[in-house]
Design an enzyme around this catalytic site. Structure first.
Site, PDB file in Angstrom:
ATOM      1  N   ASP A 144       1.026  -1.649   0.075  1.00  0.00           N
ATOM      2  CA  ASP A 144       0.172   0.009  -0.020  1.00  0.00           C
ATOM      3  C   ASP A 144       0.849   1.512  -0.253  1.00  0.00           C
ATOM      4  O   ASP A 144       2.397   0.923   0.117  1.00  0.00           O
ATOM      5  CB  ASP A 144      -0.565  -0.053   0.726  1.00  0.00           C
ATOM      6  CG  ASP A 144      -1.769   0.951   1.407  1.00  0.00           C
ATOM      7  OD1 ASP A 144      -2.439   1.735   0.266  1.00  0.00           O
ATOM      8  OD2 ASP A 144      -2.171   1.378   1.803  1.00  0.00           O
ATOM      9  N   GLU A 175       2.342   5.280  -4.172  1.00  0.00           N
ATOM     10  CA  GLU A 175       2.349   5.292  -5.066  1.00  0.00           C
ATOM     11  C   GLU A 175       3.841   7.056  -5.480  1.00  0.00           C
ATOM     12  O   GLU A 175       4.121   6.608  -6.884  1.00  0.00           O
ATOM     13  CB  GLU A 175       1.218   6.693  -5.348  1.00  0.00           C
ATOM     14  CG  GLU A 175      -0.383   6.014  -5.494  1.00  0.00           C
ATOM     15  CD  GLU A 175      -0.352   5.524  -4.371  1.00  0.00           C
ATOM     16  OE1 GLU A 175      -0.030   5.503  -3.613  1.00  0.00           O
ATOM     17  OE2 GLU A 175      -1.490   3.887  -4.849  1.00  0.00           O
ATOM     18  N   ASP A 198      -8.176   3.176  -3.091  1.00  0.00           N
ATOM     19  CA  ASP A 198      -9.625   3.166  -1.908  1.00  0.00           C
ATOM     20  C   ASP A 198     -10.964   3.833  -3.013  1.00  0.00           C
ATOM     21  O   ASP A 198     -11.153   4.964  -3.931  1.00  0.00           O
ATOM     22  CB  ASP A 198      -9.465   4.640  -1.803  1.00  0.00           C
ATOM     23  CG  ASP A 198      -8.589   4.272  -0.390  1.00  0.00           C
ATOM     24  OD1 ASP A 198      -8.141   2.308   0.133  1.00  0.00           O
ATOM     25  OD2 ASP A 198      -7.874   4.452  -0.034  1.00  0.00           O
TER      26      ASP A 198
HETATM   27  O1  MIG Z   1      -5.007   6.183   2.786  1.00  0.00           O
HETATM   28  O2  MIG Z   1      -3.953   1.730   5.697  1.00  0.00           O
HETATM   29  O3  MIG Z   1      -5.751   1.964  -0.378  1.00  0.00           O
HETATM   30  O4  MIG Z   1      -7.134   0.295   1.501  1.00  0.00           O
HETATM   31  O5  MIG Z   1      -7.484   0.387   4.366  1.00  0.00           O
HETATM   32  C1  MIG Z   1      -5.109   5.137   4.643  1.00  0.00           C
HETATM   33  C2  MIG Z   1      -5.383   2.027   5.857  1.00  0.00           C
HETATM   34  C3  MIG Z   1      -3.881   4.193   3.527  1.00  0.00           C
HETATM   35  C4  MIG Z   1      -5.304   3.281   1.994  1.00  0.00           C
HETATM   36  C5  MIG Z   1      -5.669   1.640   1.194  1.00  0.00           C
HETATM   37  C6  MIG Z   1      -6.393   1.117   2.265  1.00  0.00           C
HETATM   38  C7  MIG Z   1      -6.499   0.638   4.004  1.00  0.00           C
HETATM   39  C8  MIG Z   1      -5.364   2.442   4.156  1.00  0.00           C
HETATM   40  N1  MIG Z   1      -4.560   2.751   3.295  1.00  0.00           N
END
Ligand code: MIG
Length: 670
Positions: A314, A317, A427
């Site tokens: 996660d 980017e 998201d």
């Molecule tokens: O900006 O880890 O896309 O699936 O639950 C939030 C918390 C950060 C973004 C991910 C989302 C996840 C969340 N993360």
């Protein structure tokens, strides 16, 4: 045929695996038109293609809007945008592949690590205009006899897609909010109590010790190994999240090793670049550097050794809450403004300053990668970052777990990442429009090589509703990744939270009945470099009505999926380019079929009814449900569909890497 054209000196992306020689001479199809205002003939150049009225432009992978991308302008600039909607121009991944079908038929891939804009008939309905930020890129032009043929050639060029373990086709439950082992045990228990099948529970950032990668909060998850083993005994895989940023903290090994060995991105002064994300201040691993990838990838062993066999990457980017420099300058300006009487201008400057702290593309100029000794500003290679984080993991898994498949999917990506993992669609929101978008993205992602994919079922942000969840499940029963995930602060959406949990449960059971078929189609598509999900127009290229369909897809050669995606609808319109068999299914035991003639139909579908079609003279294998994929019994498959039809079932052990079409395929006959 694939031709490669080169402009300037491109940065190596490793998107393609075949080294084609560069074609000299004129790029076909496109005009290079100069529209710049300066004398610099390069910076004003654009690729122009004139579209005919009925031309369709497919592609762009993870993007907003429809299957036909025409009528909007898109930019490849990977963005963490949890509030995306129709106006959005960039999502989490960049997949610069287009397929133009109409008067002429060709595919084109702009292999370019920087920002590139695709004006697909937005400024002028008849003009496709592509503008890279600078002129160092490779362009691949692909011609062929059909849409399918062109995609197949392209997929061959970029290499075979990642293969997920079979258990990853089971249903997964996730939520940003499970804070300890007790919460996770409770989720498992609630599912088991109702006998709802479940294969995985996802662990979001709260399992870590203060959001530090490759740590476990011992208080929240004491004896993690035993906990993991206990879940596995129930057939449940724990899938932890890994974030891109590494917390700056004395004594934290990942941080210290990274500093010592120069594994992090550098700032303008050559020091380790500081940004902030969950844990506060972090350094960002320089994933474009081979040594960093090797190091970071091997860190996953920390969790693999504890019994984990799946991950999601996660914030890659990368998402940046703030950088030190920007924060300081914003704070300074705000303190000046605080002495003023805020008028229309200064008020908006103030709110803009605050809103612009996070994910500010201006920050991409202020940190650097080391690519083979070359110092490259992040802005030039931004779209490769998440891809290389996933590559780090994928390459390491090949070393750490050479026999066994490891589940990996990422949020951010570029073409090339598809060889190392799947992606989820980022998201989304609990919106009906995002249910439709989930469907519309499937074929474009498949074109770009991402076959293991799906969206957060029920929607991540905002509050879901029972009917949206049910309808969403009716799409997700078909997508390789079927994960119910939601954000903290939103309505809880585990299936047992709803009054009509029984109807949800039946959809999950249908999913398990379909897994032999879905897995088979997925593996066939991967191994043959084909798409699992196709627009209708790929099979009915001359059929005007099929070419306009934006809300139905073919799945393999047997199914047409037609989910209901409108609130309170009790049915929907469908277009059948040929005769097909409608299946209206309330449960694996309770369904009816009806053959419908080619043409337009309105079909009824009550909230708890899944509707889909079996194509003429085809059949699919259907099994029985099981509490998890390991318990699926593939010896008792029956065929659902046209009398006399047969199906070639691909089947392997689902966890080793011994995939082979010939030895793993058997005929199912009725
Ligand atoms: O900006 O880890 O896309 O699936 O639950 C939030 C918390 C950060 C973004 C991910 C989302 C996840 C969340 N993360």
């Amino acid at each position: 045929m694939i031709q490669r054209f080169r402009f300037g000196t491109p940065i190596e992306t490793c998107a393609v695996i075949e080294e084609l020689s560069v074609t000299e001479g004129k790029l076909p199809f496109f005009d290079l038109t100069y529209s710049g205002e300066t004398d610099d003939a390069i910076s004003g150049l654009e690729f122009i293609y004139t579209l005919k009225d009925k031309d369709i432009v497919y592609g762009l992978g993870e993007q907003v809007r429809g299957i036909n991308k025409r009528g909007w302008i898109y930019t490849s600039c990977n963005a963490d945008d949890p509030h995306h909607h129709e106006d959005t121009k960039s999502l989490y991944g960049s997949h610069n592949f287009l397929l133009i079908s109409g008067e002429k038929l060709f595919g084109v891939f702009f292999d370019y690590a920087g920002n590139i804009t695709f004006d697909v008939g937005y400024t002028h309905r008849d003009t496709l205009r592509i503008t890279p930020e600078d002129w160092n890129l490779d362009v691949y032009v692909i011609t062929g006899e059909s849409e399918k043929d062109i995609v197949k050639q392209f997929r061959k060029l970029i290499g075979r897609s990642y293969i997920a373990p079979k258990w990853a086709f089971g249903y997964g439950q996730s939520r940003w909010g499970y804070k300890d082992a007790k919460d996770i045990r409770e989720v498992a228990a609630e599912y088991r109590k109702r006998e709802i099948p479940l294969d995985s529970i996802y662990m979001d950032i709260d399992y870590m010790e203060r959001y530090k990668d490759f740590t476990i909060d011992e208080e929240a998850f004491p004896a993690f190994e035993a906990f993991c083993a206990g879940m596995m005994e129930q057939g449940i895989h724990l899938v932890p999240i890994i974030d891109a940023g590494v917390k700056i903290e004395e004594g934290y090994d990942v941080y210290e090793e990274g500093v010592k060995n120069d594994y992090f991105c550098k700032d303008t002064k050559g020091k380790d670049f500081v940004g902030a994300v969950w844990p506060g201040r972090v350094h960002f691993p320089d994933f474009l550097k081979a040594e960093t990838r090797k190091w970071f990838g091997e860190k996953y062993a920390f969790l693999l050794e504890k019994g984990v066999d799946g991950f999601w990457n996660d914030m890659n980017e990368p998402a940046i809450f703030y950088t030190e420099e920007r924060l300081a300058s914003v704070m300074e300006r705000i303190s000046e403004l605080s002495k003023e009487n805020l008028d229309v201008n200064s008020y908006f400057e103030f709110t803009g300053l605050v809103a612009g702290i996070g994910n500010n593309v201006g920050d991409y100029e202020t940190f650097f990668h080391d690519m083979g000794g070359m110092k490259v500003p992040h802005s030039k290679v931004h779209n490769l970052y998440g891809y290389n984080m996933t590559k780090a993991a994928g390459e390491a898994f090949d070393r750490l777990s050479p026999e066994k498949r490891i589940l990996m999917f990422s949020r951010s990506s570029y073409i090339g990442a598809h060889r190392y993992g799947g992606i989820w669609q980022g998201d989304n929101k609990s919106w009906w429009s995002h249910l439709l978008m989930n469907l519309q993205m499937m074929p474009s992602l498949n074109m770009a090589g991402f076959l293991y994919t799906g969206a957060d079922v029920g929607g991540f942000g905002s509050d879901t509703t029972e009917d949206l969840m049910l309808r969403w499940l009716q799409l997700a029963v078909f997508t390789p990744l079927m994960r119910n995930h939601s954000s903290r602060g939103t309505r809880e959406q585990e299936l047992y939270r709803f009054d009509n949990c029984d109807a949800c449960k039946r959809m999950i059971e249908i999913r398990y009945g379909l897994i032999p078929y879905l897995y088979s189609e997925y593996m066939k598509a991967v191994l043959a470099d084909e798409m699992m999900f196709r627009p209708l127009s790929f099979d009915f290229t001359e059929d005007e009505d099929a070419r306009g369909v934006e809300d139905q897809l073919f799945l393999g050669d047997e199914l047409m999926i037609t989910p209901v995606y409108t609130q309170n609808a009790t049915g929907r319109y469908v277009y059948l380019p040929e005769e097909m068999m409608l299946v209206r299914m309330r449960s694996l035991m309770d369904y009816e079929t009806e053959v419908l003639a080619a043409g337009h139909h309105y079909i009824k579908a009550e909230l708890s009814e899944l509707v889909f079609f079996i194509r003429k003279d085809k059949a699919i294998p259907l099994g029985a449900a099981a509490m998890n994929t390991e318990k699926l019994d593939v010896s008792t498959l029956k065929l659902l569909g046209y009398d006399g039809a047969e199906y070639d079932l691909y089947e392997d052990d689902g966890f080793t890497k011994k995939y082979d079409i010939d030895s793993c395929t058997r005929k199912i006959v009725s």
